[in-house]
Design an enzyme around this catalytic site. Structure first.
Site: not given
Ligand SMILES: NC(=O)C1=CN([C@@H]2O[C@H](COP(=O)(O)OP(=O)(O)OC[C@H]3O[C@@H](n4cnc5c(N)ncnc54)[C@H](OP(=O)(O)O)[C@@H]3O)[C@@H](O)[C@H]2O)C=CC1
Ligand SMILES: O=CCS(=O)(=O)O
Length: 253
Positions: A140, A153
């Protein structure tokens, strides 16, 4: 047993995984589709079975015994796996670290880090036997750029990016390519999951933005996997045109 190309996708019940299954099937790839929600997997298998062979495996990537069992079971379906899409993953919460639940941090680490490692370890021998083959790891932009509320995350995705590069070092010359795919904002069920099922909060993330779609990412995954075997795409960072970086924050006393 088919000699056609075969892909294993984790998290094929939604978003990137689902769109990748559809894209790969439309290009004639046999599929091993996995995820926890069996009903969705069966529905997808029904949809795609007219086009290609599909093997359904209900799987929680956090459970290493189940992952190893899955790797055994797929032997009855195919002798080769040419593409692993390590996609299963999630974010939980956007609150600052000091308000986050430990349980959410643990789930992100168990899924995004341990789960991805479990699947890679179990499937790597099959990929090597099937060379040329490709691993696409879903990292990501959060791996590269900090933002408030990203804490575990983003850190879990930084693991995915670095693991991808380290795998590259070991696999160079062995016919198994590795890509770290690092998307920005994409409209899938990602935010719905992140906000614990709060549809309004999820919709707000994409309000007034032409976010990327799961199909955009599926096209990129397909492109990566179909490069000539002598080419390795190391990393791709991709964002919606309307998304970019912001300035440093300064907390004044
Ligand atoms: N959407 C975005 O903006 C971005 C997403 N990503 C990453 O891309 C990947 C896919 O996300 P996206 O498609 O957007 O999100 P979705 O929520 O739409 O899909 C996530 C998929 O992961 C699966 N999954 C989650 N936990 C587990 C588990 N423990 N075991 C097996 N499967 C699991 C889900 O299946 P099930 O619940 O049935 O098990 C689902 O199929 C994730 O790794 C995410 O972090 C990266 C950058 C941007
Ligand atoms: O990985 C998802 C993209 S973001 O929400 O962290 O920007």
């Amino acid at each position: 047993m088919s000699k056609d190309k075969c892909a294993l996708i984790t998290g094929a019940t939604s978003g990137f995984g689902l769109a990748s299954a559809r894209k790969l099937a439309s290009e004639g790839w046999d599929l091993i589709i996995t995820g926890r929600r069996e009903e969705r997997l069966q529905k997808l298998a029904k949809e795609l079975e007219g086009q290609v062979r599909v093997f359904v495996c209900v799987l929680d990537v956090r459970d290493n015994e189940a992952v190893k069992e899955m790797a055994e079971k797929v032997g009855s379906f195919t002798r080769h796996i040419n593409l692993l899409v390590n996609n299963a993953g999630l974010a939980l919460g956007r609150e600052p670290a000091y308000e986050a639940k430990h349980e959410d941090w643990q789930t992100m680490i168990d899924t995004n880090v341990t789960g991805l490692v479990n699947v890679t370890h179990a499937i790597l021998p099959k990929l090597m036997q099937s060379a040329p083959a490709t691993i696409v790891n879903l990292s990501s932009v959060a791996a590269n750029w900090p933002y408030p509320g990203s804490h575990v995350y983003g850190a879990s995705k930084a693991f995915v990016s670095q693991f991808s590069k380290n795998l590259r070092c070991d696999l160079a010359g062995k016919g198994v390519r590795v890509t770290s795919l690092e998307p920005g904002m994409c409209e899938t069920e990602f935010s719905l999951v992140r906000f614990g099922g709060d549809q309004q909060a999820a919709d707000k993330v994409y309000e007034g933005v032409k976010a990327m779609k799961a199909e955009d990412i599926a096209d990129i995954i397909y492109w990566i996997a179909t490069q000539p075997p002598h080419i390795n795409i190391n990393t791709i960072e991709v964002m919606a045109e309307q998304q970019a970086w912001s300035n440093f924050q300064v907390v004044r006393g």
